[in-house]
Design a protein around this motif. Structure first.
Motif, mmCIF file in Angstrom:
data_model
loop_
_atom_site.group_PDB
_atom_site.id
_atom_site.type_symbol
_atom_site.label_atom_id
_atom_site.label_comp_id
_atom_site.label_asym_id
_atom_site.label_seq_id
_atom_site.Cartn_x
_atom_site.Cartn_y
_atom_site.Cartn_z
ATOM 1 N N ALA A 449 0.827 -1.218 0.000
ATOM 2 C CA ALA A 449 0.000 0.000 0.000
ATOM 3 C C ALA A 449 0.854 1.258 0.000
ATOM 4 C CB ALA A 449 -0.938 -0.014 1.204
ATOM 5 N N PRO A 549 -4.310 -1.463 2.936
ATOM 6 C CA PRO A 549 -3.475 -2.667 2.925
ATOM 7 C C PRO A 549 -4.329 -3.897 3.224
ATOM 8 C CG PRO A 549 -2.590 -0.949 4.393
ATOM 9 C CD PRO A 549 -3.977 -0.553 4.042
ATOM 10 N N SER A 555 -2.955 -4.817 -1.875
ATOM 11 C CA SER A 555 -3.644 -3.578 -1.504
ATOM 12 C C SER A 555 -4.953 -3.476 -2.266
ATOM 13 C CB SER A 555 -2.783 -2.355 -1.838
ATOM 14 O OG SER A 555 -1.534 -2.425 -1.212
#
Length: 606
Positions: A449, A549, A555
């Motif tokens: 992420a 995340p 992600s």
């Protein structure tokens, strides 16, 4: 008869009765609230209540305004209202913390109406979000006319409370889980409000340093100016047990009430009339005071504008020993107006500041007025009322950034999204609300992420995956989290010129576990980049990315865009083509993220 004991006009109520009064009458069929002690299990087969479960931190207070609560006009004293607000907010904070709490700060409060004798003040307070050892409590205040049944909003406030353990030690708070859509919105935006509080002082210093011309003296005829020294007030109060909480510390609301009293006297000395308090600037409590302390309260009119004046007021504490230096407890800035019989603001006399510190306070009051107007203009109004492109400058940069991120978070928290199309891993949702049509496109990508956040927040690379972008030039780096770009896009259908935008990009990393990475975009105007003949100036109100995340390597990336009314005709006639185009663009975004993830791995290996 044994439950209530009257002591000098104060009602001491056992904790069980207080809990009952704050929560309201609960019928036998109401579901128990999680987290409350002494709750009873519901009998098998009992009918469930149709009303949703109340937030366990919610506190409701109703007070009938009596003559002893009012000023000479028969209107509720603002100081008394502040005491009730602080009490309700503290009870809510202690419900969540499970231990004593103290008031740390209070955000700006704008009072919309006055309240008269015989009317009822209704206060609702609940914890919006808990951080490490502090929490934000949202307070809504309204009045109710018992004869007509009319209800009207008075103000909305946000207070920060700190939980305290034995000997004043800080207590780590449990996280709060929002349930309703409203709670999720307040929870999400609370982090942004916290960020704005932390930079509040820096905003004033920056304005005074960079734009001294904006804080110069007024050009009105100052021949009849009143010396500021004539408005000075000093008063002392002895802190007694009725003024303190169960820890022996003075109620924050009581200190605010005393401060409001001396500020009102100072304002009256300038205008020789009875002023009305309209707003209180954001303030922080620097330290506690205890029973037995003497509080010295000082007030003076810092500046008087055409229809309003700012009064600065401070509170210092000292014990019985005069040799001990005074402790600074609090400073606040209050805005007063004088109303005529029709309720319109009167013109006020000018103030002649004292040399030295008086002139500094005079200039700072002008700067605070500009910041206050910017903040009210950008932050306090509804999202639909904010102009598309707000002029950007040093005084409002913090509030534009706040509005940018909070508008996106508000859109994310909406609950009525409808799935419009699903193509492989890409899902497209729509939301129709008022005059806006919003899109949400999301997919899961095999990328950390933090890396996706870094790539998508850089608009200069967006043309690599978004064919609508021609280029993006970084115009100004405001700070590490906010940047302004000049973006050029492709020509729209039936247009003979490409579009250009001036966009504020605001980045936010997660405040706590479970929060997404946020990249928000909105249009602003800059004097250095006016609209030009070779482009059609475009505008965007709210768009951006949220990245959650899902694991260390996965992600969920979601893009949001709130479409403006001028774009709706195109959307309604091209839904199929538009959704196909959006999905294709997002698929290109995934390839861009994966390619640059591999490039990063290669560079690390090298």
């Amino acid at each position: 008869r044994c439950l209530l004991k009257m002591v000098k006009g104060n009602i001491i109520v056992p904790e069980e009765i207080l809990s009952f009064c704050c929560n309201g009458l609960q019928g036998s069929t109401s579901p128990p609230r999680a987290g409350e002690a002494g709750e009873r299990e519901e009998a098998p087969g009992a009918m469930a209540s149709p009303s949703p479960a109340r937030n366990p931190t919610e506190v409701q207070m109703s007070q009938l305004v009596l003559p002893c609560h009012t000023n000479h006009r028969g209107e509720l004293s603002t100081g008394q209202l502040l005491k009730w607000i602080d009490t309700a907010a503290c009870l809510s904070a202690e419900r969540h913390a499970g231990c004593p709490c103290v008031t740390a700060s209070m955000d700006d409060i704008y009072f919309e109406h006055t309240i008269s004798v015989g009317q009822v003040v209704n206060i609702k307070a609940k914890v919006n979000r808990a951080f490490n050892s502090s929490m934000e409590v949202g307070i809504q205040v309204s009045y109710e006319d018992l004869c007509s049944g009319k209800h009207c909003s008075i103000c909305k406030a946000y207070a920060t409370f700190v939980a305290q353990g034995p000997l004043g030690s800080k207590v780590r708070l449990e996280p709060l889980t929002p349930q309703t859509e409203e709670e999720k919105i307040e929870y999400s935006i609370a982090a942004e409000r916290r960020r704005m509080r932390l930079v509040h002082k820096d905003t004033l210093k920056d304005l005074l340093t960079r734009s001294p011309q904006e804080t110069e003296l007024e050009t009105r005829d100052g021949s009849g100016a009143v010396p500021a020294e004539r408005t000075r007030v000093e008063s002392v109060e002895l802190v007694l047990p009725p003024h303190a909480n169960h820890q022996g510390n003075t109620f924050g609301g009581q200190i605010m009430a005393w401060m409001e009293n001396v500020a009102t006297i100072a304002a009256s000395r300038l205008c020789h009339a009875h002023p009305t308090l309209r707003a209180i600037e954001m303030f922080h409590f620097r330290g506690p005071s205890q029973v037995g302390d003497r509080l010295v309260l000082k007030a003076i009119v810092n500046n008087a504008f055409k229809n309003s004046m700012e009064v600065g007021v401070s509170a210092e504490a000292y014990g019985q020993e005069m040799s001990v230096s005074r402790r600074h407890i609090n400073s606040a800035f209050m805005t007063f107006v004088v109303l005529d019989q029709e309720g319109h603001p009167c013109t006020l006399p000018m103030v002649a500041p004292e040399p030295g510190d008086g002139e500094r306070r005079y200039r700072e009051a002008s700067a605070r007025k500009k910041i206050r107007l910017d903040r009210k203009y950008v932050v306090s109004c509804k999202q639909s009322e904010v102009p598309l492109s707000v002029p950007w400058d040093q005084s409002n940069k913090v509030y534009l950034s706040y509005n940018n991120v909070s508008a996106l978070k508000l859109l994310v928290a909406k609950a009525n999204w409808v799935l419009a199309r699903e193509k492989e891993k890409v899902r497209m949702y729509t939301l129709e609300e008022d005059k806006f049509l919003s899109f949400r496109i999301e997919m899961s990508v095999c990328i950390p992420a933090s890396r996706a956040f870094s790539l998508l927040s850089n608009l200069r690379r967006r043309h690599e995956w978004d064919s609508h972008y021609v280029n993006a030039e970084l115009v100004q780096k405001v700070d590490d989290d906010d940047m302004i770009y000049h973006v050029v896009s492709q020509k729209l259908r039936n247009e003979d010129k490409p579009q250009d935008f001036v966009i504020l990009a605001s980045r936010r990393k997660p405040c706590s576990k479970g929060d997404p990475y946020v990249v928000a975009f909105r249009s602003v105007t800059l004097p250095t980049h006016p609209a030009r003949a070779e482009f059609t100036r475009g505008e965007t109100l709210c768009s951006g990315f949220c990245i959650w995340p899902e694991s260390e390597e996965m992600s969920k990336v979601a893009y949001y865009n709130q479409v403006m009314p001028g774009y709706l005709n195109y959307v309604t006639t091209n839904v199929a083509g538009l959704s196909s185009d959006i999905c294709s663009t997002f698929e290109a975004c995934e390839k861009f993220l994966l390619k640059n993830k591999e490039d990063l791995i290669s560079r690390l290996q090298d």
